[in-house]
Design an enzyme around this catalytic site. Structure first.
Site, short mmCIF file in Angstrom:
data_model
loop_
_atom_site.label_atom_id
_atom_site.label_comp_id
_atom_site.label_asym_id
_atom_site.label_seq_id
_atom_site.Cartn_x
_atom_site.Cartn_y
_atom_site.Cartn_z
NE ARG A 138 6.27 19.86 45.19
CZ ARG A 138 7.34 20.37 45.19
NH1 ARG A 138 7.91 20.81 46.36
NH2 ARG A 138 8.01 20.88 43.91
CG HIS A 165 5.98 25.30 49.48
ND1 HIS A 165 7.24 25.47 48.97
CD2 HIS A 165 5.23 24.09 49.14
CE1 HIS A 165 7.35 24.16 49.08
NE2 HIS A 165 6.42 23.17 48.97
CB CYS A 261 12.66 27.23 52.15
SG CYS A 261 13.95 28.17 51.03
C1 CIR Z 1 10.98 22.26 45.39
O1 CIR Z 1 10.35 22.47 44.36
O2 CIR Z 1 10.51 21.42 46.34
C2 CIR Z 1 12.39 22.92 45.81
N1 CIR Z 1 12.83 23.30 44.53
C3 CIR Z 1 11.86 24.32 46.47
C4 CIR Z 1 11.35 24.28 47.81
C5 CIR Z 1 11.25 25.55 48.38
N2 CIR Z 1 10.81 25.31 49.95
C6 CIR Z 1 10.20 26.04 50.64
O3 CIR Z 1 10.01 27.11 50.32
N3 CIR Z 1 9.71 25.77 51.68
#
Ligand code: CIR
Length: 267
Positions: A138, A165, A261
């Site tokens: 990402r 991440h 998150c």
């Molecule tokens: C994603 O794949 O972007 C979301 N389902 C999960 C994002 C989680 N974000 C984070 O841990 N900062």
């Protein structure tokens, strides 16, 4: 009571959460996810001066994972360009809310990462004055270049060798204690961080998801449901005289979300 953490931003879970991105597709219980997110929000409300709720948006199934939309470094907010196409629009509502906040917090400055940079806030760990940025599926090298311009001498890049991440497998309990999932990939990521912070030590946890905690002043939010990791965390918290709040985020975990998150914290 005066708070060091004056603001936290959260974004309610949309009904469309059932379509959230998942590394391993499994059905999501939206009602349970909603309840777990509400409890998280209620706990946060007790811990910060002001909880700011960014309006929910059904167009973005992952928008409750607000951490990915921006990085807040002291009084600087950097609006991210989220890595996943389906999520990129999530940042604009957060940016608007922060712009409004500038009216009462004039010291708050806003910057924006620009194309071709992509970055998810989940790839950014702030610890002991450093800003560790994970190069992941990402977050790309251009984002790191732009962050280095904004924060010279503070940004340290490292590869994300496991998990979605950087913070999927590690987080800071305090400036000297890095919580790390006890597996080879996470250990190799932690090595980069520990090299940059000679005073810091790692505390290894058997459950990867438990290595992601939220520290707010003298409280630490930890995942409920991982007893082995929990006993290590409870000991570490007691040694530091920290209060512990346990939160069960099982449904959000299924969508690769952890504790950090679901909020953005502003000093
Ligand atoms: C994603 O794949 O972007 C979301 N389902 C999960 C994002 C989680 N974000 C984070 O841990 N900062």
């Amino acid at each position: 009571m005066s708070y060091q953490r004056r603001y936290a931003l959260v974004r309610p879970l949309p009904q469309s959460f059932s379509a959230a991105l998942q590394q391993q597709p499994v059905p999501l219980d939206v009602k349970l996810a909603h309840d777990q997110h509400e409890r998280y929000t209620a706990v946060l409300r007790q811990l910060v001066g002001q909880l700011i709720v960014v309006p929910a948006d059904e167009r973005y199934p992952d928008s409750c994972f607000i951490e990915d939309t921006a990085i807040l470094v002291e009084s600087v907010a950097v609006i991210a360009r989220i890595g996943a196409d389906s999520r990129r629009g999530e940042s604009s509502a957060v940016s608007s809310v922060l712009q409004k906040l500038q009216q009462i917090e004039p010291a708050l400055r806003l910057h924006r990462l620009t194309e071709p940079a992509t970055l998810d806030g989940g790839d950014v760990l702030q610890m002991a004055g450093k800003i560790f940025v994970g190069l992941s599926k990402r977050t790309n090298a251009e984002a790191i270049t732009q962050l280095k311009e904004l924060f010279p001498d503070r940004v340290v890049a490292l590869p994300v060798a496991a998990g979605l991440h950087l913070k999927s497998v590690l987080s800071a309990l305090d400036d000297d204690t890095l919580l790390v999932a006890d597996d080879p990939a996470a250990r190799s990521m932690a090595k980069h961080i520990l090299q940059a912070l000679p005073k810091a030590q790692a505390l290894y946890l058997p459950d990867a998801v438990a290595a992601n905690v939220v520290r707010i002043d003298n409280t630490v939010l930890i995942q409920d449901g991982f007893p082995q990791s929990e006993s290590i965390l409870l000991q570490a918290a007691a040694a530091r005289k920290l209060q512990v709040e346990k939160l069960n985020m099982s449904e959000l975990i299924k969508a690769d979300g952890a504790l950090t998150c679901c909020s953005l914290l502003l000093e």
